[in-house]
Design a protein around this motif. Structure first.
Motif, short mmCIF file in Angstrom:
data_model
loop_
_atom_site.label_atom_id
_atom_site.label_comp_id
_atom_site.label_asym_id
_atom_site.label_seq_id
_atom_site.Cartn_x
_atom_site.Cartn_y
_atom_site.Cartn_z
N CYS A 98 -2.55 43.42 27.47
CA CYS A 98 -3.81 43.37 26.71
C CYS A 98 -4.34 41.94 26.71
CB CYS A 98 -3.59 43.85 25.27
SG CYS A 98 -2.35 42.87 24.37
N SER A 99 -5.56 41.78 26.24
CA SER A 99 -6.15 40.46 26.08
C SER A 99 -5.65 39.84 24.78
CB SER A 99 -7.68 40.56 26.04
OG SER A 99 -8.09 41.25 24.86
N GLU A 100 -5.95 38.55 24.58
CA GLU A 100 -5.55 37.88 23.35
C GLU A 100 -6.21 38.52 22.14
OE1 GLU A 100 -6.11 33.69 23.51
OE2 GLU A 100 -5.05 33.46 25.41
N ARG A 160 -4.24 40.51 18.91
CA ARG A 160 -4.38 40.27 17.47
C ARG A 160 -4.63 41.57 16.72
NH1 ARG A 160 -6.71 35.42 19.41
NH2 ARG A 160 -8.83 36.20 19.42
N LEU A 161 -5.43 42.45 17.31
CA LEU A 161 -5.68 43.76 16.70
C LEU A 161 -4.40 44.58 16.64
CD1 LEU A 161 -7.55 46.05 15.67
CD2 LEU A 161 -7.97 46.64 18.07
N ILE A 162 -3.65 44.61 17.74
CA ILE A 162 -2.40 45.37 17.79
C ILE A 162 -1.41 44.83 16.77
CG2 ILE A 162 -0.41 45.94 19.24
CD1 ILE A 162 -2.35 45.90 21.64
N GLU A 190 6.59 44.89 23.32
CA GLU A 190 6.26 43.70 24.08
C GLU A 190 4.77 43.69 24.37
OE1 GLU A 190 6.91 41.62 28.47
OE2 GLU A 190 8.20 43.28 27.86
N LEU A 191 4.08 42.63 23.93
CA LEU A 191 2.66 42.45 24.22
C LEU A 191 2.53 41.35 25.27
CD1 LEU A 191 0.96 42.60 20.70
CD2 LEU A 191 1.41 44.46 22.32
N ASN A 196 0.42 56.34 17.67
CA ASN A 196 -0.07 56.90 16.42
C ASN A 196 -0.41 55.80 15.41
OD1 ASN A 196 -0.58 59.31 14.77
ND2 ASN A 196 1.10 58.55 13.51
N ALA A 197 0.39 54.74 15.39
CA ALA A 197 0.14 53.63 14.48
C ALA A 197 -1.13 52.85 14.87
CB ALA A 197 1.33 52.69 14.45
#
Length: 295
Positions: free
Chosen positions: A99-101, A105-107, A124-125, A289-290
């Motif tokens: 994902c992007s930065e 932050r949203l995740i 892991e992001l 789901n989260a």
């Protein structure tokens, strides 16, 4: 059959970095043993998979074709075996998301408290602004804006609609007039963003009454991520074009001023995406789901 699968996995590991050394380290093998496995695979297929020199390793056309077909299928097999194992135990395992930065932050905001309930799940992001091939790179999912999704993917909305807005510090607007229409920005000092996916400078996009407009701007700074762009605007260097939610606190405190509001239309927000043929693990389902947007 088992030896073929082992050889294919070895091939994919070498192809990941175009390196026998790194692949051997990940697999816990001697480099000579790994090289012999790849040679045996090439002999059985009757084609060369890698071009080797004393300084580099690269895929041949045949190697590229095998990587495109084999990597997703082996990933499916691994996911299915993991899912079957988890039927007999509590949710556990690694969930890898590219994902992007901004998306990271949203995740984090959504998962940081939920994951306390699942100590055996690891998330892991991997922050990356390019359009990563999640199957080939062995990610479970990726995050993109909805308008950028590929058709063969399952998409789960994880965030609300978003807007890009031009903002500047009060100190900047004491020196320069507030723009009334987007064309006025060409006379302003603006903070540019270079898109990593295409390597080009982003042209600011506006729309009003169904009329789209793209403006190319110039200024003293250029970045390839949003956070330093915001910092440059806060420091009074010029006008930045940034996601509204990234500067909400600065707008409320008066540290930044938004302009051209009526030209800034919302667009589809972040979606989690993954292959439609994927067999999902229990851990993956919990993460999805989260993250699901319920606004």
């Amino acid at each position: 059959m088992r030896s073929d699968l082992v050889a294919l996995q070895a091939f994919i590991e070498v192809a990941r970095d175009n390196s026998f050394t790194k692949a051997a380290a990940r697999l816990g093998l001697a480099q000579s043993s790994l090289s012999r496995t790849i040679r045996d695979l090439e002999e059985s297929l009757g084609v060369r998979l890698f071009t080797r020199t004393t300084r580099s390793v690269s895929l041949t056309d045949a190697g590229e074709r095998l990587l495109r077909t084999a990597a997703p299928r082996l990933a499916e097999i691994a996911a299915e075996m993991s899912a079957l194992t988890e039927l007999q135990s509590k949710p556990a395992g690694l969930v890898r998301i590219t994902c992007s930065e901004m998306a990271a932050r949203l995740i984090w905001a959504k998962l940081s408290t939920v994951m306390h309930d699942y100590p055996d799940i690891t998330v892991e992001l991997f922050t990356d602004h390019s359009f990563t091939d999640i199957a080939a790179e062995r990610f479970d999912a990726g995050v993109r804006l909805g308008e950028s999704l590929e058709k063969d993917m399952i998409a789960v909305r994880i965030g609300p609609d978003a807007r890009l807005i031009p903002v500047g510090a009060p100190s900047y607007f004491t020196q320069y007039p507030v723009p009334v229409v987007p064309q006025d920005l060409t006379a302003h000092r603006c903070i540019n963003l270079r898109l990593e996916t295409r390597g080009e400078i982003y042209a600011w996009e506006f729309e009003k009454d169904g009329r789209p407009l793209r403006i190319r701007v110039e200024g003293p700074w250029m970045f390839n991520s949003v956070e330093p762009t915001v910092q440059a605007a806060l420091a009074g260097y010029g006008i930045a074009f940034v996601p509204e939610h990234e500067v909400q606190e600065h707008l409320q405190s008066g540290k930044l001023i938004a302009v051209l509001d009526d030209w800034c239309q919302p667009f589809t927000g972040f979606h989690l995406y993954y292959p439609s043929r994927r067999q999902n693990s229990a851990a993956f389902e919990i993460v999805v789901n989260a993250l699901r947007h319920r606004g």
